[in-house]
Design a protein around this motif. Structure first.
Motif, PDB file in Angstrom:
ATOM      1  N   THR A   5      61.520  55.065   9.484  1.00 37.50           N
ATOM      2  CA  THR A   5      60.849  54.313  10.542  1.00 37.50           C
ATOM      3  C   THR A   5      59.357  54.627  10.567  1.00 37.50           C
ATOM      4  OG1 THR A   5      61.145  56.010  12.253  1.00 37.50           O
ATOM      5  CG2 THR A   5      62.927  54.399  11.978  1.00 37.50           C
ATOM      6  N   TYR A   6      58.589  53.712  11.175  1.00 38.02           N
ATOM      7  CA  TYR A   6      57.205  54.021  11.530  1.00 38.02           C
ATOM      8  C   TYR A   6      56.950  53.498  12.933  1.00 38.02           C
ATOM      9  CZ  TYR A   6      56.291  49.248   9.684  1.00 38.02           C
ATOM     10  OH  TYR A   6      56.319  47.899   9.420  1.00 38.02           O
ATOM     11  N   SER A   7      56.162  54.255  13.696  1.00 40.26           N
ATOM     12  CA  SER A   7      55.947  53.952  15.117  1.00 40.26           C
ATOM     13  C   SER A   7      54.607  53.314  15.398  1.00 40.26           C
ATOM     14  CB  SER A   7      56.084  55.239  15.949  1.00 40.26           C
ATOM     15  OG  SER A   7      57.406  55.740  15.852  1.00 40.26           O
ATOM     16  N   GLU A   8      53.811  53.128  14.361  1.00 44.19           N
ATOM     17  CA  GLU A   8      52.537  52.426  14.481  1.00 44.19           C
ATOM     18  C   GLU A   8      52.147  51.948  13.099  1.00 44.19           C
ATOM     19  OE1 GLU A   8      49.690  55.181  15.970  1.00 44.19           O
ATOM     20  OE2 GLU A   8      49.811  56.496  14.227  1.00 44.19           O
ATOM     21  N   TYR A   9      51.261  50.972  13.035  1.00 42.34           N
ATOM     22  CA  TYR A   9      50.774  50.513  11.748  1.00 42.34           C
ATOM     23  C   TYR A   9      50.019  51.640  11.049  1.00 42.34           C
ATOM     24  CZ  TYR A   9      51.767  45.644  13.111  1.00 42.34           C
ATOM     25  OH  TYR A   9      52.370  44.465  13.481  1.00 42.34           O
ATOM     26  N   GLY A  10      50.136  51.672   9.724  1.00 43.46           N
ATOM     27  CA  GLY A  10      49.420  52.704   8.986  1.00 43.46           C
ATOM     28  C   GLY A  10      49.808  52.713   7.524  1.00 43.46           C
ATOM     29  N   ASP A  11      49.550  53.832   6.855  1.00 44.43           N
ATOM     30  CA  ASP A  11      49.867  53.994   5.439  1.00 44.43           C
ATOM     31  C   ASP A  11      51.228  54.679   5.308  1.00 44.43           C
ATOM     32  OD1 ASP A  11      49.523  56.767   5.840  1.00 44.43           O
ATOM     33  OD2 ASP A  11      47.422  56.670   5.228  1.00 44.43           O
ATOM     34  N   PRO A  12      51.688  54.950   4.073  1.00 39.69           N
ATOM     35  CA  PRO A  12      53.025  55.539   3.899  1.00 39.69           C
ATOM     36  C   PRO A  12      53.245  56.866   4.637  1.00 39.69           C
ATOM     37  CG  PRO A  12      52.309  54.606   1.832  1.00 39.69           C
ATOM     38  CD  PRO A  12      51.135  54.505   2.757  1.00 39.69           C
ATOM     39  N   SER A  13      52.171  57.562   4.987  1.00 42.82           N
ATOM     40  CA  SER A  13      52.337  58.831   5.704  1.00 42.82           C
ATOM     41  C   SER A  13      52.923  58.632   7.094  1.00 42.82           C
ATOM     42  CB  SER A  13      50.997  59.563   5.808  1.00 42.82           C
ATOM     43  OG  SER A  13      50.088  58.860   6.640  1.00 42.82           O
ATOM     44  N   THR A  14      52.906  57.389   7.606  1.00 43.33           N
ATOM     45  CA  THR A  14      53.479  57.141   8.937  1.00 43.33           C
ATOM     46  C   THR A  14      55.004  57.058   8.912  1.00 43.33           C
ATOM     47  OG1 THR A  14      53.313  54.735   8.693  1.00 43.33           O
ATOM     48  CG2 THR A  14      51.413  55.864   9.621  1.00 43.33           C
ATOM     49  N   LEU A  15      55.594  56.976   7.716  1.00 41.80           N
ATOM     50  CA  LEU A  15      57.047  56.885   7.603  1.00 41.80           C
ATOM     51  C   LEU A  15      57.701  58.226   7.890  1.00 41.80           C
ATOM     52  CD1 LEU A  15      57.453  54.742   4.365  1.00 41.80           C
ATOM     53  CD2 LEU A  15      58.254  54.106   6.650  1.00 41.80           C
ATOM     54  N   GLU A  16      58.831  58.180   8.592  1.00 43.14           N
ATOM     55  CA  GLU A  16      59.599  59.396   8.826  1.00 43.14           C
ATOM     56  C   GLU A  16      61.088  59.064   8.872  1.00 43.14           C
ATOM     57  OE1 GLU A  16      58.489  61.115  12.535  1.00 43.14           O
ATOM     58  OE2 GLU A  16      58.796  59.277  13.688  1.00 43.14           O
ATOM     59  N   LEU A  17      61.903  60.036   8.460  1.00 42.72           N
ATOM     60  CA  LEU A  17      63.348  59.875   8.518  1.00 42.72           C
ATOM     61  C   LEU A  17      63.809  60.112   9.941  1.00 42.72           C
ATOM     62  CD1 LEU A  17      65.869  59.347   6.741  1.00 42.72           C
ATOM     63  CD2 LEU A  17      66.078  61.832   6.515  1.00 42.72           C
ATOM     64  N   ALA A 102      67.719  51.758   5.698  1.00 43.10           N
ATOM     65  CA  ALA A 102      68.590  52.409   6.676  1.00 43.10           C
ATOM     66  C   ALA A 102      70.006  52.415   6.132  1.00 43.10           C
ATOM     67  CB  ALA A 102      68.543  51.649   8.012  1.00 43.10           C
ATOM     68  N   GLU A 103      70.878  53.126   6.814  1.00 43.69           N
ATOM     69  CA  GLU A 103      72.275  53.168   6.371  1.00 43.69           C
ATOM     70  C   GLU A 103      73.013  51.882   6.701  1.00 43.69           C
ATOM     71  OE1 GLU A 103      73.731  57.704   6.274  1.00 43.69           O
ATOM     72  OE2 GLU A 103      73.264  56.994   8.302  1.00 43.69           O
ATOM     73  N   LEU A 282      66.646  57.708   0.202  1.00 43.99           N
ATOM     74  CA  LEU A 282      66.122  57.111   1.434  1.00 43.99           C
ATOM     75  C   LEU A 282      64.956  57.917   2.003  1.00 43.99           C
ATOM     76  CD1 LEU A 282      66.398  54.964   3.672  1.00 43.99           C
ATOM     77  CD2 LEU A 282      68.069  56.468   4.785  1.00 43.99           C
ATOM     78  N   ALA A 283      65.091  59.225   2.040  1.00 46.37           N
ATOM     79  CA  ALA A 283      64.068  60.076   2.648  1.00 46.37           C
ATOM     80  C   ALA A 283      62.749  60.056   1.877  1.00 46.37           C
ATOM     81  CB  ALA A 283      64.577  61.518   2.769  1.00 46.37           C
ATOM     82  N   GLU A 284      62.762  59.543   0.639  1.00 47.50           N
ATOM     83  CA  GLU A 284      61.550  59.506  -0.180  1.00 47.50           C
ATOM     84  C   GLU A 284      60.950  58.103  -0.246  1.00 47.50           C
ATOM     85  OE1 GLU A 284      62.170  61.351  -3.974  1.00 47.50           O
ATOM     86  OE2 GLU A 284      63.205  63.080  -3.094  1.00 47.50           O
ATOM     87  N   ALA A 285      61.200  57.312   0.784  1.00 50.77           N
ATOM     88  CA  ALA A 285      60.670  55.944   0.809  1.00 50.77           C
ATOM     89  C   ALA A 285      59.149  55.927   0.757  1.00 50.77           C
ATOM     90  CB  ALA A 285      61.165  55.214   2.050  1.00 50.77           C
ATOM     91  N   ALA A 286      58.492  56.922   1.354  1.00 46.43           N
ATOM     92  CA  ALA A 286      57.025  56.968   1.312  1.00 46.43           C
ATOM     93  C   ALA A 286      56.531  57.084  -0.122  1.00 46.43           C
ATOM     94  CB  ALA A 286      56.506  58.130   2.153  1.00 46.43           C
ATOM     95  N   ALA A 287      57.224  57.885  -0.940  1.00 41.82           N
ATOM     96  CA  ALA A 287      56.849  58.016  -2.350  1.00 41.82           C
ATOM     97  C   ALA A 287      57.052  56.691  -3.087  1.00 41.82           C
ATOM     98  CB  ALA A 287      57.655  59.126  -3.003  1.00 41.82           C
ATOM     99  N   ALA A 288      58.108  55.969  -2.724  1.00 38.45           N
ATOM    100  CA  ALA A 288      58.344  54.652  -3.328  1.00 38.45           C
ATOM    101  C   ALA A 288      57.222  53.688  -2.967  1.00 38.45           C
ATOM    102  CB  ALA A 288      59.693  54.107  -2.869  1.00 38.45           C
TER     103      ALA A 288
END
Length: 307
Positions: A5-17, A102-103, A282-288
């Motif tokens: 998920t991400y809670s605001e617009y941004g770059d891949p660093s905003t993604l979190e599991l 997501a699952e 899934l947890a490495e979506a930011a790297a993708a």
């Protein structure tokens, strides 16, 4: 369920599991247990706020529009599917919120297609957005076997599939690509040309009378397109809306289960190949996302939601 998920617009660093509620399954919808999702450039463009003027976002957002998995449950009035069915979908919705990284994901049955026997989850997940975009582009061009088609970015995600579909229709295809991808295009029966300065002259060497159709999958090439197009020729772009000022069509793709099924059947029959680069947990979506943004992948980037 687990979801990126991400809670605001941004770059891949905003993604979190995150742990989020499993989606509800409304009338005419199916709940899919996600095996694979795939990354498309639009995913990180959406995350950056690039479509905010077109589509409302409700945070936190789960990114992702492509999916392949297994039907977990069906809502009322969704007789096309049953639990246990293998399915795929281009799952763009009217709002940005509950995506496929997501699952589980709930989607309208009309956007879902059964995966034929012999087609892997990997191939099925890599196909929906790119395949449907390629198909819609060729349909908009009304491409036939009499045409000579120039594809800008023919070795990219959309272009590679469009090249195969165009060759299947009998069209003569010229495709721009870097030198590293020329042999890849030749293997499809496409004549490759280098992009960049001098493109018009290189295309004219291959097609002295010009080309009757152009599909632009990269943007920024409108003048080159017009310079090689014959009188009465047709052109489309998925990246440059200004083509409509020059007689072309700006193409967007719609979720479409039946058309996706047609493409999946071509994969099953061996007439359409989906090129896969690599798969991320899934947890490495930011790297993708980072890999997609760098443009270094030679095929589709997938997300494995089971790990």
């Amino acid at each position: 369920m687990r979801a990126m998920t991400y809670s605001e617009y941004g770059d891949p660093s905003t993604l979190e599991l995150s742990d989020v509620p499993r989606p509800k399954v409304g009338p005419g919808a199916v709940l899919i247990r996600v095996e694979r999702a795939s990354v498309n450039p639009v995913d990180w463009k959406v995350m950056s706020g690039g479509l905010d003027s077109l589509i409302d976002a409700f945070f936190p957002v789960i990114p992702g529009w492509d999916v392949a998995g297994v039907v977990e449950a069906v809502g009322p009035d969704a007789p096309e599917f049953a639990p246990g069915d293998r399915v795929a979908s281009y799952g763009r919705k009217d709002v940005i919120h509950g995506g496929t990284f997501a699952e589980y994901v709930a989607l309208p049955a009309t956007s879902v297609a059964a995966i034929p026997e012999g087609v892997s989850f990997d191939a099925a997940a890599g196909l929906p957005l790119t395949g449907l975009t390629a198909l819609r582009s060729l349909e908009t061009l009304e491409l036939t076997g009499e045409d000579t088609l120039l594809i800008h970015a023919a070795s990219g995600g959309v272009g590679y599939l469009a090249a195969q579909l165009a060759r299947e229709r009998g069209a003569t295809v010229i495709g721009t690509a870097s030198a590293d991808n020329h042999e890849k295009l030749r293997s499809l029966g496409v004549t490759p040309v280098a992009y960049g300065e001098g493109l018009v002259e290189r295309v004219r060497e291959i097609a002295p009378d010009g080309v009757s159709a152009v599909a632009d999958f990269v943007g920024g090439v409108r003048e080159e397109t017009l310079a090689v197009l014959t009188d009465g020729g047709r052109h489309v772009s998925i990246a440059d809306p200004s083509v409509e000022e020059a007689g072309g069509r700006w193409v967007w793709v719609r979720p479409d289960g039946p058309r996706l099924r047609t493409l999946l059947e071509k994969v099953a029959g061996g007439t359409l190949h989906v090129d896969i680069d690599r798969t991320f947990p899934l947890a490495e979506a930011a790297a993708a996302f980072e890999s997609s943004m760098q443009g270094a992948a030679s095929g589709k980037l997938l997300i494995d939601a089971t790990r």
